[in-house]
Design a protein around this motif. Sequence first.
Motif, PDB file in Angstrom:
ATOM      1  N   VAL A  36       0.662  -5.947  -8.709  1.00 37.04           N
ATOM      2  CA  VAL A  36       1.604  -5.997  -8.725  1.00 37.04           C
ATOM      3  C   VAL A  36       1.805  -6.271  -7.924  1.00 37.04           C
ATOM      4  O   VAL A  36       1.945  -6.259  -6.460  1.00 37.04           O
ATOM      5  N   PRO A  37       3.314  -7.974  -8.026  1.00 39.69           N
ATOM      6  CA  PRO A  37       2.953  -8.401  -6.538  1.00 39.69           C
ATOM      7  C   PRO A  37       4.006  -8.010  -5.336  1.00 39.69           C
ATOM      8  O   PRO A  37       5.114  -6.800  -5.842  1.00 39.69           O
ATOM      9  N   GLY A  38       3.880  -8.285  -4.126  1.00 43.41           N
ATOM     10  CA  GLY A  38       4.326  -7.986  -2.883  1.00 43.41           C
ATOM     11  C   GLY A  38       5.453  -8.082  -2.768  1.00 43.41           C
ATOM     12  O   GLY A  38       5.986  -8.971  -2.921  1.00 43.41           O
ATOM     13  N   PHE A  39       6.830  -7.096  -2.307  1.00 36.72           N
ATOM     14  CA  PHE A  39       7.793  -7.278  -2.370  1.00 36.72           C
ATOM     15  C   PHE A  39       8.423  -8.330  -1.034  1.00 36.72           C
ATOM     16  O   PHE A  39       9.018  -9.084  -1.637  1.00 36.72           O
ATOM     17  N   LEU A  88      15.205   4.096  -2.876  1.00 35.15           N
ATOM     18  CA  LEU A  88      14.368   4.206  -3.669  1.00 35.15           C
ATOM     19  C   LEU A  88      13.021   3.856  -4.332  1.00 35.15           C
ATOM     20  O   LEU A  88      12.393   4.367  -4.729  1.00 35.15           O
ATOM     21  N   LEU A  89      14.140   2.754  -5.171  1.00 36.01           N
ATOM     22  CA  LEU A  89      12.824   1.465  -5.631  1.00 36.01           C
ATOM     23  C   LEU A  89      11.652   1.457  -4.964  1.00 36.01           C
ATOM     24  O   LEU A  89      11.096   0.527  -5.664  1.00 36.01           O
ATOM     25  N   LEU A  90      12.488   1.564  -3.605  1.00 37.12           N
ATOM     26  CA  LEU A  90      10.928   0.297  -2.593  1.00 37.12           C
ATOM     27  C   LEU A  90       9.364   1.910  -2.930  1.00 37.12           C
ATOM     28  O   LEU A  90       8.727   1.250  -1.435  1.00 37.12           O
ATOM     29  N   SER A  91      10.651   3.279  -2.740  1.00 28.22           N
ATOM     30  CA  SER A  91       9.993   4.160  -1.893  1.00 28.22           C
ATOM     31  C   SER A  91       8.255   4.402  -2.867  1.00 28.22           C
ATOM     32  O   SER A  91       8.265   3.341  -3.701  1.00 28.22           O
ATOM     33  N   PRO A  92       7.494   5.018  -1.387  1.00 28.20           N
ATOM     34  CA  PRO A  92       6.026   5.180  -2.991  1.00 28.20           C
ATOM     35  C   PRO A  92       5.928   5.566  -3.894  1.00 28.20           C
ATOM     36  O   PRO A  92       7.264   6.685  -4.103  1.00 28.20           O
ATOM     37  N   ALA A  93       4.781   5.406  -4.907  1.00 26.18           N
ATOM     38  CA  ALA A  93       4.955   6.003  -5.894  1.00 26.18           C
ATOM     39  C   ALA A  93       4.424   7.902  -6.520  1.00 26.18           C
ATOM     40  O   ALA A  93       3.571   7.939  -5.418  1.00 26.18           O
ATOM     41  N   ALA A  94       5.071   8.502  -7.027  1.00 25.55           N
ATOM     42  CA  ALA A  94       4.960   9.967  -7.073  1.00 25.55           C
ATOM     43  C   ALA A  94       3.875  10.483  -6.878  1.00 25.55           C
ATOM     44  O   ALA A  94       2.872   9.046  -7.922  1.00 25.55           O
ATOM     45  N   THR A 136       6.406  -0.464 -13.668  1.00 27.76           N
ATOM     46  CA  THR A 136       7.479  -0.490 -12.733  1.00 27.76           C
ATOM     47  C   THR A 136       7.459  -2.151 -11.878  1.00 27.76           C
ATOM     48  O   THR A 136       8.695  -2.563 -11.740  1.00 27.76           O
ATOM     49  N   GLY A 137       6.960  -1.556 -10.935  1.00 25.86           N
ATOM     50  CA  GLY A 137       6.646  -2.942 -10.090  1.00 25.86           C
ATOM     51  C   GLY A 137       6.397  -4.014 -10.584  1.00 25.86           C
ATOM     52  O   GLY A 137       7.290  -4.594  -9.874  1.00 25.86           O
ATOM     53  N   ARG A 138       5.852  -4.143 -11.179  1.00 22.30           N
ATOM     54  CA  ARG A 138       6.014  -5.522 -12.323  1.00 22.30           C
ATOM     55  C   ARG A 138       7.088  -6.129 -12.951  1.00 22.30           C
ATOM     56  O   ARG A 138       7.605  -7.242 -12.609  1.00 22.30           O
ATOM     57  N   GLN A 139       8.295  -5.176 -13.899  1.00 19.67           N
ATOM     58  CA  GLN A 139       9.063  -5.395 -14.310  1.00 19.67           C
ATOM     59  C   GLN A 139       9.842  -5.378 -13.002  1.00 19.67           C
ATOM     60  O   GLN A 139      11.206  -6.743 -13.061  1.00 19.67           O
TER      61      GLN A 139
END
Length: 288
Positions: free
Chosen positions: A70-73, A155-161, A207-210
């Motif tokens: 997953v690319p770094g934001f 919310l989008l950038l919060s760690p995955a559940a 989702t991160g890659r999208q």
Amino acid sequence: MPKAPANGVELEYETFGDPDAPPLVLIMGLGTQMTAWPPPFCQAIADAGYHVIRFDNRDCGLSTIVDAPVPGFGDLLAGDTSGVPYLMNDLAADVGGLLDVLGIDSAHIVGLSMGGMIAQQFAIDHAPRVRSLCSIMSTTGAPDVGQPAPEVIMLLLSPAATNRDEAVDRGQKMFETVGSPAYPMPTEELRARIGEAYDRSYTPEGTGRQIACIVASPDRTAALGAVTVPAAVIHGDSDKLVDVSGGKATAAALGVTPLIIPGAGHDLPEALWSTYVEAIVGNAQKAG
């Protein structure tokens, strides 16, 4: 449900209606499975005389999950897109591959959110295969329009559940933030739907890659000006995930008047199904 080998990936798909009717493809959005197009919604379009096709995008649901980091934001914001494994034109090519497998030369193309971006890109890259275009709750890729509200970005950038309960809690928080304020879904029903989606597939890395794909893909504004098929743009005036400015910019680029729905956010409340279906079908009918 069947899988189609398309553009180097496999896409899980499902159809509704008469296979001999004009084909209409529904493309879902960021990290959201095809099941978010409710079957009664799909059937309503089919009942209007269309062969409806819904599918999971790559990196989502039961379609191919890409084997890539997953690319770094932070890298993306700094302009480094070297680690992005695919762009919007690749997702559009996936749609073309699915149509190839189904033996379909051209179709009505409908996309929601990131699906709208894919639909736009498909209309740009594969114009002869598009009978009509409908972009819902989406944007052009221009950096000054269609941006999420600050609370949504957090919310989008919060760690995955890490488990089902966390995923349902976080999904509820997201949908309560971005959903339609005038058409709220009962909490019990909302949590049940989020749980069903988790049980079918949970792919936060996808989702991160999208997200990386969305950030790294070029602005489509100028290219949309060359789209000549009947086009419709639908957007809620209370959308916090893709600001309504994105829908207005899309409509301006296409040279059409957008349908702006009061009190609607970034979801498909049942009370508005008939509104969306009527707009989708009405636009498709303009193509003959």
